[in-house]
Design an enzyme around this catalytic site. Structure first.
Site, PDB file in Angstrom:
ATOM      1  N   ASN A  86       0.855  -1.195   0.000  1.00 35.68           N
ATOM      2  CA  ASN A  86       0.000   0.000   0.000  1.00 35.68           C
ATOM      3  C   ASN A  86       0.886   1.238   0.000  1.00 35.68           C
ATOM      4  O   ASN A  86       2.030   1.192   0.444  1.00 35.68           O
ATOM      5  CB  ASN A  86      -0.862  -0.013   1.273  1.00 35.68           C
ATOM      6  CG  ASN A  86      -1.757   1.211   1.390  1.00 35.68           C
ATOM      7  OD1 ASN A  86      -2.455   1.587   0.440  1.00 35.68           O
ATOM      8  ND2 ASN A  86      -1.734   1.861   2.547  1.00 35.68           N
ATOM      9  N   HIS A 122       0.889   5.187   1.435  1.00 37.72           N
ATOM     10  CA  HIS A 122       0.205   6.095   2.366  1.00 37.72           C
ATOM     11  C   HIS A 122       0.812   7.492   2.209  1.00 37.72           C
ATOM     12  O   HIS A 122       2.043   7.634   2.153  1.00 37.72           O
ATOM     13  CB  HIS A 122       0.379   5.595   3.806  1.00 37.72           C
ATOM     14  CG  HIS A 122      -0.394   6.408   4.779  1.00 37.72           C
ATOM     15  ND1 HIS A 122      -1.769   6.263   4.938  1.00 37.72           N
ATOM     16  CD2 HIS A 122      -0.026   7.409   5.596  1.00 37.72           C
ATOM     17  CE1 HIS A 122      -2.182   7.144   5.832  1.00 37.72           C
ATOM     18  NE2 HIS A 122      -1.152   7.855   6.258  1.00 37.72           N
TER      19      HIS A 122
END
Ligand code: GRF
Length: 191
Positions: free
Chosen positions: A102, A104
């Site tokens: 992911n 961020h």
């Protein structure tokens, strides 16, 4: 050739950047885009770039094997979350151990967790008077933004920055680094 799937809930500018980056590579390509929002711009981008895409809902994701079936049918080796807001369920984590990452838009472990996405992150960073922010690319686990960090890059915050201008700086870092880091992690996979 490795097959990448991208999960995104919104605009998908990172998804587009990643698709374009890998379109000239022999090692991997984006084989599928998945979104939990039917109207998400990312689905239009995928169509324009001729990448297959699917929509799924909460039931598909948390209470069935639908999403895993999609991943298997496109022979997906690696999963990228790029602006995807739901916690990843156990069946996906188990099937793709060490293969889900992911991005961020802040320097984790600060400014992460549930509700910390998009503008909320940049507002919180500015409200604290931070002098720098940046991006964190990390493995995904059972908790929001808690997996091991793979890579971080920083940008300076000026007194004149607003959530919008900070978002632009952070997006520039994302475009510059995310595809390259995905490529590195994929190249280091064992099988
Ligand atoms: C990015 O800032 C990313 O860090 C965060 O969500 C945003 C997605 O932007 N997880 P986009 O949809 O790729 O434009």
């Amino acid at each position: 050739m490795r097959h990448i799937a991208i999960f995104a809930s919104g605009s998908g500018s990172n998804a587009e950047n990643i698709i374009t980056y890998f379109s000239t590579k022999n090692s991997a390509k984006v084989a599928l885009v998945l979104s939990n929002r039917r109207e998400a711009l990312v689905l239009k981008r995928a169509a324009r770039l001729k990448v297959p895409s699917v929509f799924f809902d909460r039931k598909d994701f948390y209470h069935s094997g639908t999403v895993l079936d999609y991943l298997h049918s496109y022979k997906i080796d690696f999963v990228v979350l790029a602006g995807f807001l739901w916690l990843v369920p156990e069946n996906l984590l188990d099937s793709y151990q060490g293969r889900i990452i992911n991005i961020h838009p802040a320097l984790l472990p600060s400014y992460g967790g549930k509700g910390m996405f998009g503008e909320h992150v940049h507002r919180a960073v500015l409200a604290k008077g931070e002098k720098e922010s940046g991006i964190s690319i990390h493995f995904v686990n059972r908790e929001y933004d808690k997996g091991d960090i793979i890579f971080q890059a920083k940008c300076k915050i000026d007194d004149s920055d607003t959530p919008d201008t900070l978002a632009q700086k952070v997006h520039s870092l994302e475009y510059k680094h995310f595809p390259r880091i995905i490529e590195q992690v994929i190249n280091n996979l064992n099988d």
